[in-house]
Design a protein around this motif. Structure first.
Motif, PDB file in Angstrom:
ATOM      1  N   VAL A 121       0.247   0.984  46.051  1.00 23.84           N
ATOM      2  CA  VAL A 121       1.407   1.790  45.648  1.00 23.84           C
ATOM      3  C   VAL A 121       2.418   0.880  44.979  1.00 23.84           C
ATOM      4  CG1 VAL A 121       1.015   3.365  47.573  1.00 23.84           C
ATOM      5  CG2 VAL A 121       2.621   1.469  47.823  1.00 23.84           C
TER       6      VAL A 121
ATOM      7  N   THR B 206       8.587   1.988  45.335  1.00 21.33           N
ATOM      8  CA  THR B 206       8.421   3.184  46.160  1.00 21.33           C
ATOM      9  C   THR B 206       8.297   2.825  47.634  1.00 21.33           C
ATOM     10  OG1 THR B 206       7.296   4.327  44.353  1.00 21.33           O
ATOM     11  CG2 THR B 206       6.967   5.214  46.575  1.00 21.33           C
TER      12      THR B 206
ATOM     13  N   TYR C  42      10.863   3.568  50.960  1.00 22.31           N
ATOM     14  CA  TYR C  42      10.460   4.098  52.265  1.00 22.31           C
ATOM     15  C   TYR C  42      10.953   3.195  53.399  1.00 22.31           C
ATOM     16  CZ  TYR C  42       7.456   4.150  56.345  1.00 22.31           C
ATOM     17  OH  TYR C  42       6.998   4.116  57.637  1.00 22.31           O
TER      18      TYR C  42
ATOM     19  N   ASN D 150      -1.833  12.123  51.910  1.00 26.64           N
ATOM     20  CA  ASN D 150      -1.721  12.944  50.698  1.00 26.64           C
ATOM     21  C   ASN D 150      -1.464  12.011  49.517  1.00 26.64           C
ATOM     22  OD1 ASN D 150      -1.945  15.495  52.061  1.00 26.64           O
ATOM     23  ND2 ASN D 150       0.170  15.199  52.781  1.00 26.64           N
ATOM     24  N   ARG D 151      -2.515  11.351  49.109  1.00 27.98           N
ATOM     25  CA  ARG D 151      -2.320  10.402  48.017  1.00 27.98           C
ATOM     26  C   ARG D 151      -1.721  11.088  46.797  1.00 27.98           C
ATOM     27  NH1 ARG D 151      -5.602   5.686  48.817  1.00 27.98           N
ATOM     28  NH2 ARG D 151      -6.897   5.896  50.682  1.00 27.98           N
TER      29      ARG D 151
ATOM     30  N   ASP E 260       8.999  10.649  51.182  1.00 29.57           N
ATOM     31  CA  ASP E 260       9.547  11.820  51.876  1.00 29.57           C
ATOM     32  C   ASP E 260       8.568  12.345  52.913  1.00 29.57           C
ATOM     33  OD1 ASP E 260      11.910  11.781  50.455  1.00 29.57           O
ATOM     34  OD2 ASP E 260      11.127  13.055  48.847  1.00 29.57           O
ATOM     35  N   GLU E 261       7.301  12.452  52.522  1.00 28.48           N
ATOM     36  CA  GLU E 261       6.287  12.960  53.445  1.00 28.48           C
ATOM     37  C   GLU E 261       6.120  12.009  54.640  1.00 28.48           C
ATOM     38  OE1 GLU E 261       2.652  13.717  51.439  1.00 28.48           O
ATOM     39  OE2 GLU E 261       3.411  15.444  50.304  1.00 28.48           O
TER      40      GLU E 261
ATOM     41  N   TYR F  90      -0.059   7.019  56.125  1.00 27.86           N
ATOM     42  CA  TYR F  90       0.651   6.685  54.890  1.00 27.86           C
ATOM     43  C   TYR F  90       0.002   7.317  53.642  1.00 27.86           C
ATOM     44  CZ  TYR F  90       2.968   3.213  57.815  1.00 27.86           C
ATOM     45  OH  TYR F  90       3.693   2.587  58.792  1.00 27.86           O
TER      46      TYR F  90
ATOM     47  N   PHE G 190       1.059   7.827  47.759  1.00 34.56           N
ATOM     48  CA  PHE G 190       2.021   7.623  48.841  1.00 34.56           C
ATOM     49  C   PHE G 190       3.352   8.273  48.481  1.00 34.56           C
ATOM     50  CE2 PHE G 190       5.524   5.012  50.582  1.00 34.56           C
ATOM     51  CZ  PHE G 190       5.332   5.273  51.921  1.00 34.56           C
ATOM     52  N   ASP G 191       3.893   9.066  49.445  1.00 29.80           N
ATOM     53  CA  ASP G 191       5.134   9.797  49.215  1.00 29.80           C
ATOM     54  C   ASP G 191       6.110   9.431  50.347  1.00 29.80           C
ATOM     55  OD1 ASP G 191       7.240  11.619  49.113  1.00 29.80           O
ATOM     56  OD2 ASP G 191       5.963  13.179  48.249  1.00 29.80           O
TER      57      ASP G 191
END
Length: 644
Positions: free
Chosen positions: A150, A154, A158, A112-113, A118-119, A109, A115-116
């Motif tokens: 987060v 958002t 997800y 790649n801080r 899409d990724e 999760y 949290f995205d």
């Protein structure tokens, strides 16, 4: 953060109402509009509740050949492995084969801080694709204490998109939410965004589910969470109870509807069903007489030192007194607490649990239908338990009353048969014994006329004529009654009879009547039947004689034919005579019932009754179709098989 596992017993896990497999849909079975079925949220307050959801989710996945990925959040890998081993999962073999693996929040999760969504969706889609190359699907188990880092909006975006992913692919996710760690606002949104929830050892379909873009705001999140969770649990329990009820009715119907089993066999199966359903040791059907304070064991489905068929006890010293007093279902879960500890059934027989119902039997001895056990119950019997035993009792009551009715009916039929036989014997004896006195009356009247006729005046001669005519008619009636009695009591063996030959014999016997009427008689092709020759001759003779007698046409016409049916022959005798009023056709087959005065058409009123009796002896039927002035058509049937 790491929480040391508290070494829970394996049996504390995996026992919740419902099940993951029960609500599983394969992707190929789903339409785009289908409600998502693969995204679960477990809301827990204790470690036991957490792993009560986690363990069966993993166990089912491994058993189904799926890959299981555990995303560590608040537990160490060894802690999780220890619990899975204690619960009987061969997790080491699964680790070695790659069917089970661990990952961390930082590797998934938060790789790649910040949290995205899409990724994360892309990451899981690739993991699903990879898993599907070697396994039946993918299962993800993920802790969620990290979501505090987060924005809630958002993360819920997800979760909503995750529903689509998990619904469209061979994958499922179990998200773990600690209720004490997350705010009520978070839990409320969790409830809204997950199609299925696990809470308080109950798994339920979530009718509060709302797509992420439709989430509503609420002021009192604590109250709403409580309301949502309680409502979901209540609904899940209701669905579970309904499923139990349907299953019980199905098992009950399977037992009671089998035509190949006797009442005793069905009763034994019913007692076994009750023992399994109520978790009791022995089932019994007892005869009871409250007025005599008596209970007799009639049937049991097992062995007991005291309860055996034929055993007799005072009703007041058994738990059945409870059902007898209220005439319905009653139970005993704690004899001491409920005031039954002074009964012999408790003190001497050691019975501590009881569930039974009272069966009032119309026309027979009342019964109790009951189940017992020597061990005490941890929980009292439920309303559903009492409903189930009353349903079983209703069938037993119906069957017992049906047997009682059939026995009474058979006894009544036997008495009627005896009475009918006596009447037949009386009719035969009476008609036979009347012949001699009638012959004497006729003979002496004729002798009186021969010797003293010249001395009679007109009135005296008329009186003698009346007496002779009355005696002759009485003799004819006695002769016909005797013939009727002979047919009723006939034990004659049936044999193949050629009906064309019978018609030839009958027309020969009726030669005088035929000569007087000069009729046209048309006889079609007639079969050979299994019958009594003499009775068949009597049948055709009566029908042809009536067709001639009740005919005022210049040229009487009689047609005789037969038509083959699958199981019988249908004979038709039609004429162009005076006909019969359709409202009176039933009367003509009754003994001594006549539609005409004797001066118009002489007769005794027994001929057609005799025809009906003969046809009945051959397991056939007879009827007539007629209109006044249009003739009559008599139809009768004779079975092809030998009459019973």
């Amino acid at each position: 953060m790491s929480e040391q596992a508290s070494d829970p017993h394996p049996t504390d896990f995996g026992d919740f109402e419902g099940g993951f497999g029960a609500i599983r849909n394969r992707p190929e079975d789903r339409e785009p509009s289908d409600f998502p079925h693969s995204h679960f949220a477990a809301i827990y307050e204790t470690e036991e509740e957490r792993f009560a959801a986690t363990v069966p989710f993993i166990r089912e996945g491994l058993a189904a050949g799926e890959r299981c990925l555990y995303v560590l959040s608040d537990y160490h890998e060894e802690e999780v492995l220890e619990i899975l081993r204690e619960c009987g999962i061969d997790v080491d073999a699964a680790l070695e084969s790659g069917a089970f693996s661990f990952s961390t929040v930082d590797e998934t999760y938060l790789q790649n801080r910040p949290f995205d969504p899409d990724e994360m969706i892309s990451f899981y889609r690739s993991v699903v694709t990879e898993a599907n190359e070697e396994y039946e699907g993918l299962r993800v188990i993920a802790g969620t204490n990290w979501i505090q880092e987060v924005s809630l909006e958002t993360f819920m975006e997800y979760e909503g998109r995750g529903n689509t992913l998990f619904n469209e692919t061979d994958s499922r996710a179990l998200c773990l939410y600690d209720r004490d760690e997350h705010s009520s606002e978070v839990i409320a949104d969790v409830i809204r965004t997950h199609p299925h929830l696990i809470y308080d050892s109950t798994i339920s379909q979530n009718f509060y589910y709302t797509p992420a873009n439709e989430l509503f705001e609420t002021q009192d999140h604590d109250a709403e969470v409580e309301r949502m969770l309680e409502t979901l649990n209540g609904r899940a329990r209701a669905e579970s109870e309904l499923a139990d009820h349907k299953r019980f009715l199905q098992e009950l119907n399977e037992i009671t509807s089998r035509p190949d089993r006797s009442f005793e066999e069905k009763l034994h199966d019913l007692l076994d069903l009750g023992c399994n359903w109520f978790d009791l040791e022995l089932g019994a059907l007892n005869r009871v007489d409250p007025n005599a304070n008596r209970l007799e064991v009639e049937y049991i489905n097992g062995h007991h030192d005291y309860y055996q068929p034929g055993a007799d006890f005072p009703l007041s010293q058994t738990y059945c007194i409870a059902a007898s007093d209220i005439k319905q279902a009653a139970s005993v879960s704690d004899p001491t607490e409920e005031g039954f500890d002074d009964l012999a059934v408790y003190q001497e027989f050691g019975v501590e649990s009881y569930l039974g119902t009272y069966l009032p039997i119309q026309g027979g001895a009342d019964r109790t239908f009951a189940f017992i056990a020597a061990s005490p119950r941890e929980e009292p019997f439920s309303t559903e338990d009492r409903t189930y035993i009353e349903l079983m009792g209703q069938w037993v009551k119906y069957e017992l009353e049906r047997q009682q009715y059939e026995a009474e009916l058979e006894e009544t039929i036997g008495e009627l048969r005896q009475s009918n036989d006596r009447l037949k014997q009386f009719a035969y004896a009476a008609s036979h014994d009347l012949q001699e006195p009638l012959r004497m009356v006729s003979s002496y009247l004729q002798l009186l006329e021969e010797r003293y006729g010249d001395d009679f005046d007109e009135n005296a001669q008329q009186y003698v004529d009346f007496a002779i005519d009355g005696a002759d008619r009485m003799r004819e009636m006695v002769d016909d009654l005797l013939a009727f009695s002979r047919v009723e009591q006939s034990e004659e063996e049936f044999e193949p009879v050629n009906c064309e030959t019978v018609i030839e014999q009958v027309t020969s016997d009726l030669a005088v009547q035929i000569e007087e009427s000069d009729p046209e008689i048309v006889v079609g092709s007639l079969p050979t039947v299994i019958a009594s020759l003499e009775q068949l001759k009597q049948l055709f003779s009566n029908l042809i004689s009536n067709a001639l007698k009740y005919n005022e046409s210049e040229t009487p016409r009689i047609e005789i034919s037969a038509e083959e049916r699958p199981d019988y022959w249908e004979f038709v005798i039609s004429d162009n005579g005076i006909g019969i009023d359709p409202t009176k056709t039933d009367r003509i087959f009754e003994v001594f019932k006549r539609l005409h005065h004797n001066d118009d058409y002489p007769g005794t009123g027994i001929g057609l009754s005799l025809c009906q009796e003969i046809v009945g002896n051959h397991d056939g039927d007879i009827w007539v179709d007629s209109e006044p002035g249009e003739g009559s058509t008599f139809t009768f049937t004779l079975p092809k098989r030998r009459p019973s």
